[in-house]
Enzyme design. Structure first.
Site, PDB file in Angstrom:
ATOM      1  CG  ASN A 100       1.780 -46.261 -37.153  1.00 36.51           C
ATOM      2  OD1 ASN A 100       1.415 -45.113 -37.321  1.00 36.51           O
ATOM      3  ND2 ASN A 100       1.861 -46.810 -35.966  1.00 36.51           N
ATOM      4  CB  CYS A 159      -3.724 -41.830 -35.861  1.00 37.69           C
ATOM      5  SG  CYS A 159      -2.588 -43.145 -36.286  1.00 37.69           S
ATOM      6  CG  ASN A 186       1.296 -43.910 -40.719  1.00 36.80           C
ATOM      7  OD1 ASN A 186       1.406 -43.484 -41.877  1.00 36.80           O
ATOM      8  ND2 ASN A 186       2.315 -43.948 -39.880  1.00 36.80           N
ATOM      9  CB  CYS A 224       4.934 -41.596 -36.230  1.00 31.32           C
ATOM     10  SG  CYS A 224       3.872 -40.407 -35.390  1.00 31.32           S
TER      11      CYS A 224
HETATM   12  N1  LIG Z   1       0.522 -41.684 -30.643  1.00 31.80           N
HETATM   13  C1  LIG Z   1      -0.118 -40.468 -31.159  1.00 31.80           C
HETATM   14  C2  LIG Z   1      -1.326 -40.815 -32.046  1.00 31.80           C
HETATM   15  C3  LIG Z   1      -0.936 -41.680 -33.230  1.00 31.80           C
HETATM   16  C4  LIG Z   1       0.012 -40.966 -34.146  1.00 31.80           C
HETATM   17  C5  LIG Z   1       0.720 -41.806 -35.194  1.00 31.80           C
HETATM   18  N2  LIG Z   1       0.537 -43.228 -35.139  1.00 31.80           N
HETATM   19  C6  LIG Z   1       0.460 -41.285 -36.594  1.00 31.80           C
HETATM   20  O1  LIG Z   1       0.522 -42.039 -37.575  1.00 31.80           O
HETATM   21  O2  LIG Z   1       0.258 -40.055 -36.707  1.00 31.80           O
HETATM   22  C7  LIG Z   1      -0.566 -39.603 -29.991  1.00 31.80           C
HETATM   23  O3  LIG Z   1      -0.933 -40.122 -28.941  1.00 31.80           O
HETATM   24  O4  LIG Z   1      -0.547 -38.377 -30.150  1.00 31.80           O
END
Ligand SMILES: N[C@H](CCC[C@H](N)C(=O)O)C(=O)O
Length: 295
Positions: A19, A93, A95, A231
Site C-alpha cells: 500500500n 490510513c 498503512n 489496507c
Molecule cells: N481509502 C481509505 C483511506 C486509506 C485506508 C487504507 N489505505 C489503510 O491503510 O487504512 C478511505 O478513503 O477511507
C-alpha cells in the site's frame, strides 16, 4: 520556512505491504494538492516515471501523505494529511500512518512517534526490524460513528447480495466474510457496496476468508476507487468484526494477509487496537510542484 525556491519538489516513496504512498514535507509549497495527488498517483504517468521506473506496480501511488514534523516534542509528532488518487482526503490510513512514522523516525532518529490524524493522535513504535506498530483506536459499530443511515449497527445484514457488517476503524469499512476471497470479483462488486445508500460517506469494502493462521483480506478502497494490495484499517476491521461475530476466540494477535503481505492485528477488549507490519522505502525523486500549470 516555506521551501519553494524552484519548480520541483523532492518526494520519498514508501510502502507498507505494497500500500504505497508519495511523502511530501508539508512545509513545501504545493499550490493545488488535489491536482498534485490526481496527477502523481496515476499508475501510468505518475511518480516514478521521473526516475524511469516502469513496472506499473511501482509507478504512481495509493495516495500522497503531506507530513508536518514537529521535532520539539518528545516523542516527535508528525501531522499527517492523506490526499488520495481521486483527490479526496481521508481521516485515517493505517498503512499510511505506519509509513509516516517510519519517515519521522528516519528524520529524527526516534523510535517512538505520535502521528496526528483527523481520526485522532496515534502512538507508533518503529522496531529494529523496520516494522512499525501503530495504535488504531477502538473500532466503532455505532451507526453514528461508522456512519450509517441505519437505525442500529449493521451486523451481518444483507446488502447487494452479501452479508455485510459495518465498522469504523478510523474510516468506514463494509466487511464481508466469504469462503475464499479469490472467488470475489472485487472490481465489479466493490463499487456497489462502496456507494450503497446505507453509507452516507461511502465505505471501503473488505472481504475476508479464513486462512491457516488467521484471515486473508482483499479491500476495494474508497478514494482509490479500486483494489489496493493492502489496507491497514481494513485489516483491523476484519479482526474487529470477526470478534463481534464470534469467529475468533480471544487471542493476543491475529495475522491478516492482504495480497501485499502479512499484518499483525490485536483488538483487545479494553485497549486500542494495534496494527503491525513492514514498511519499506522504495525510492526518492523530484516532481513538478504544480502539475495543473504544466498542462
Ligand atoms: N481509502 C481509505 C483511506 C486509506 C485506508 C487504507 N489505505 C489503510 O491503510 O487504512 C478511505 O478513503 O477511507
Amino acid at each position: 520556512m516555506s521551501l519553494h525556491a524552484d519548480r520541483t519538489v523532492s518526494y520519498e516513496k514508501y510502502h507498507g505491504t505494497s500500500n504505497d504512498f508519495i511523502i511530501i514535507d508539508a512545509d513545501e509549497f504545493i499550490p493545488n494538492r488535489y491536482s498534485f495527488a490526481t496527477t502523481y498517483c496515476d499508475r501510468t504517468n505518475g511518480a516514478g516515471t521521473d526516475l524511469d521506473i516502469d513496472e506499473d506496480d511501482h509507478v504512481g501511488a495509493d495516495g500522497v501523505l503531506f507530513l508536518a514534523l514537529e521535532e520539539k516534542y518528545s516523542p516527535p509528532r508528525v501531522i499527517m494529511t492523506l490526499v488520495q488518487p481521486d483527490g479526496s482526503t481521508a481521516a485515517m490510513c493505517g498503512n499510511g500512518a505506519r509509513c509516516a512514522a517510519a519517515w519521522a523516525a528516519e528524520q529524527t532518529g526516534a523510535s517512538e512517534v505520535m502521528v496526528d490524524t483527523q481520526a485522532g493522535t496515534r502512538h507508533a513504535t518503529v522496531h529494529d526490524d523496520g516494522s512499525v506498530t501503530i495504535e488504531m483506536g477502538v473500532p466503532a459499530f455505532d451507526p453514528r460513528d461508522v456512519p450509517l443511515t441505519h437505525d442500529g449497527p449493521l451486523i451481518e445484514e444483507e446488502l447487494e447480495g452479501f452479508s455485510v457488517t459495518a465498522v469504523n476503524t478510523g474510516v468506514p469499512h463494509a466487511v464481508i466474510f466469504v469462503d475464499d476471497v479469490d472467488d470475489v470479483d472485487l472490481e465489479t462488486v466493490g463499487p456497489t457496496l462502496r456507494y450503497a445508500d446505507v453509507f452516507p460517506e461511502g465505505a471501503n469494502v473488505t472481504f475476508a476468508s479464513p486462512s491457516e493462521n488467521g484471515f486473508r483480506q482483499r479491500t476495494y478502497e474508497r478514494g482509490v476507487e479500486g483494489e489496493t494490495q493492502s489496507c491497514g484499517t481494513g485489516a483491523v476491521a476484519v479482526v474487529a468484526v470477526a470478534k463481534r461475530l464470534g469467529r475468533l476466540d480471544d487471542c493476543e494477535s491475529v495475522t491478516v494477509s492482504p495480497p501485499g503481505g502479512d499484518l499483525e492485528i490485536s483488538v483487545p477488549d479494553d485497549a486500542p487496537a494495534t496494527l503491525r507490519g513492514p514498511v519499506d522505502h522504495e525510492f526518492a525523486g523530484e516532481l513538478g510542484r504544480d502539475p495543473s500549470s504544466e498542462l
